[in-house]
Scaffold this motif. Structure first.
Motif, PDB file in Angstrom:
ATOM      1  N   GLY A  88      -4.430   7.527   4.003  1.00  0.00           N
ATOM      2  CA  GLY A  88      -5.295   6.816   3.075  1.00  0.00           C
ATOM      3  C   GLY A  88      -5.692   7.765   1.956  1.00  0.00           C
ATOM      4  N   PHE A  89      -5.470   7.359   0.710  1.00  0.00           N
ATOM      5  CA  PHE A  89      -5.729   8.215  -0.442  1.00  0.00           C
ATOM      6  C   PHE A  89      -7.019   7.802  -1.144  1.00  0.00           C
ATOM      7  N   ILE A  90      -7.821   8.806  -1.521  1.00  0.00           N
ATOM      8  CA  ILE A  90      -9.011   8.597  -2.352  1.00  0.00           C
ATOM      9  C   ILE A  90      -8.899   9.555  -3.527  1.00  0.00           C
ATOM     10  N   PHE A  91      -9.007   9.012  -4.757  1.00  0.00           N
ATOM     11  CA  PHE A  91      -8.786   9.808  -5.948  1.00  0.00           C
ATOM     12  C   PHE A  91     -10.060   9.935  -6.775  1.00  0.00           C
ATOM     13  N   ILE A 118      -8.037  -3.920  -2.092  1.00  0.00           N
ATOM     14  CA  ILE A 118      -7.868  -3.428  -0.726  1.00  0.00           C
ATOM     15  C   ILE A 118      -6.688  -4.099  -0.040  1.00  0.00           C
ATOM     16  N   GLU A 119      -6.488  -5.371  -0.319  1.00  0.00           N
ATOM     17  CA  GLU A 119      -5.419  -6.125   0.328  1.00  0.00           C
ATOM     18  C   GLU A 119      -4.036  -5.710  -0.147  1.00  0.00           C
ATOM     19  N   ALA A 168     -12.842   2.108   0.970  1.00  0.00           N
ATOM     20  CA  ALA A 168     -12.520   0.948   1.811  1.00  0.00           C
ATOM     21  C   ALA A 168     -11.023   0.689   1.824  1.00  0.00           C
ATOM     22  N   ARG A 169     -10.383   0.813   0.671  1.00  0.00           N
ATOM     23  CA  ARG A 169      -8.930   0.640   0.596  1.00  0.00           C
ATOM     24  C   ARG A 169      -8.218   1.683   1.452  1.00  0.00           C
ATOM     25  N   ALA A 170      -8.740   2.922   1.430  1.00  0.00           N
ATOM     26  CA  ALA A 170      -8.096   4.006   2.169  1.00  0.00           C
ATOM     27  C   ALA A 170      -8.186   3.818   3.677  1.00  0.00           C
ATOM     28  N   ILE A 171      -9.278   3.221   4.161  1.00  0.00           N
ATOM     29  CA  ILE A 171      -9.492   3.144   5.617  1.00  0.00           C
ATOM     30  C   ILE A 171      -9.119   1.790   6.211  1.00  0.00           C
ATOM     31  N   ALA A 172      -8.806   0.801   5.365  1.00  0.00           N
ATOM     32  CA  ALA A 172      -8.630  -0.571   5.858  1.00  0.00           C
ATOM     33  C   ALA A 172      -7.538  -0.669   6.921  1.00  0.00           C
TER      34      ALA A 172
END
Length: 240
Positions: free
Chosen positions: A88-91, A106-107, A155-159
């Motif tokens: 999961g990437f966070i920038f 996120i989807e 949230a996108r990284a961990i979904a």
């Protein structure tokens, strides 16, 4: 085997007529559930290291195993699948698609995994709820504050529940108070068992991690003993 096992990694680039040794004999081991901060000045090699950890690039030599997978021998389609399923990437700059809502942002990567639509919606709602942003699910990025956008990115990284979260300067585009909230969130996620590697130039941010490793001139310094010196606020995953 640790979640991440890097040994004697070397990476060079061509810059005009010159060859730049971005990484020289770098070794790094990260256990499942650790929170590791990688610090270094501009040009130290930390961005190159992040690209290699995230399977966005491959080393010239050395070995890298991620969750038991021998990364350097993989071809590009396999690397794409690994990035999508294991990382999961966070920038720093969020990288949210402006025309999509928070939930749709996120989807989208979940759709690349072939997850059915109903399940994608459930996972997106669950991740937004964990970030305290379920009420903002239908908002587009321009309707959210910087801190809210970064929490959508988290949230996108961990979904999809990947084994590894890579955070590249996640507080670098935020004011100090909002940056503290983002760090609270990452620390709470680590407390739930998520493995996190944070790239930062900020010693105050790095000090919140459980372990700090330093990179300078492409070489990794001997890491100090693991420690945890900061405890996040209990409510850090329920802010609105």
């Amino acid at each position: 085997m640790a979640l991440i096992e890097m040994e004697n990694i070397c990476k060079t680039y061509r810059a005009g007529e010159h060859t730049v040794e971005a990484l020289r004999d770098v070794s790094l081991s990260v256990e499942e559930g650790e929170f590791v901060a990688v610090v270094g000045s501009s040009g130290s090699g930390k961005s190159t290291l992040m690209n290699l950890l995230g399977c966005l690039d491959l080393p010239d030599s050395g070995s890298y195993f991620l969750d038991g997978v021998d990364i350097p021998i993989q071809d590009e389609p396999d690397l794409c699948r690994i990035r999508n399923r294991k990382i999961g990437f966070i920038f720093q700059h969020f990288h949210l698609i402006p025309t999509l809502t928070a939930a749709e942002n996120i989807e989208l990567p979940l759709s690349y995994r072939g997850i059915p639509r109903a399940e994608r919606k459930r996972l997106a709602a669950e991740a937004l709820d964990k970030m305290g942003l379920l009420s903002r699910a239908s908002h587009r990025p321009a309707q959210l504050s910087g801190g809210q956008q970064q929490r959508v990115a988290i949230a996108r990284a961990i979904a999809a529940r990947p084994p590894l979260i890579l955070a590249d300067e996640p507080t670098g585009n935020l004011d100090s108070a909002t940056g503290r909230e983002v760090m609270d969130t990452l620390l709470a996620l680590n407390g739930e068992g998520h493995t996190i590697i944070l790239i930062t130039h900020d010693p105050g941010v790095a000090a919140m991690a459980g372990r700090i490793v330093r990179i300078q001139d492409g070489r990794m310094e001997n890491p100090p003993e693991s420690r945890q010196i900061y405890i996040p606020a209990p409510s850090c995953l329920s802010r609105q």
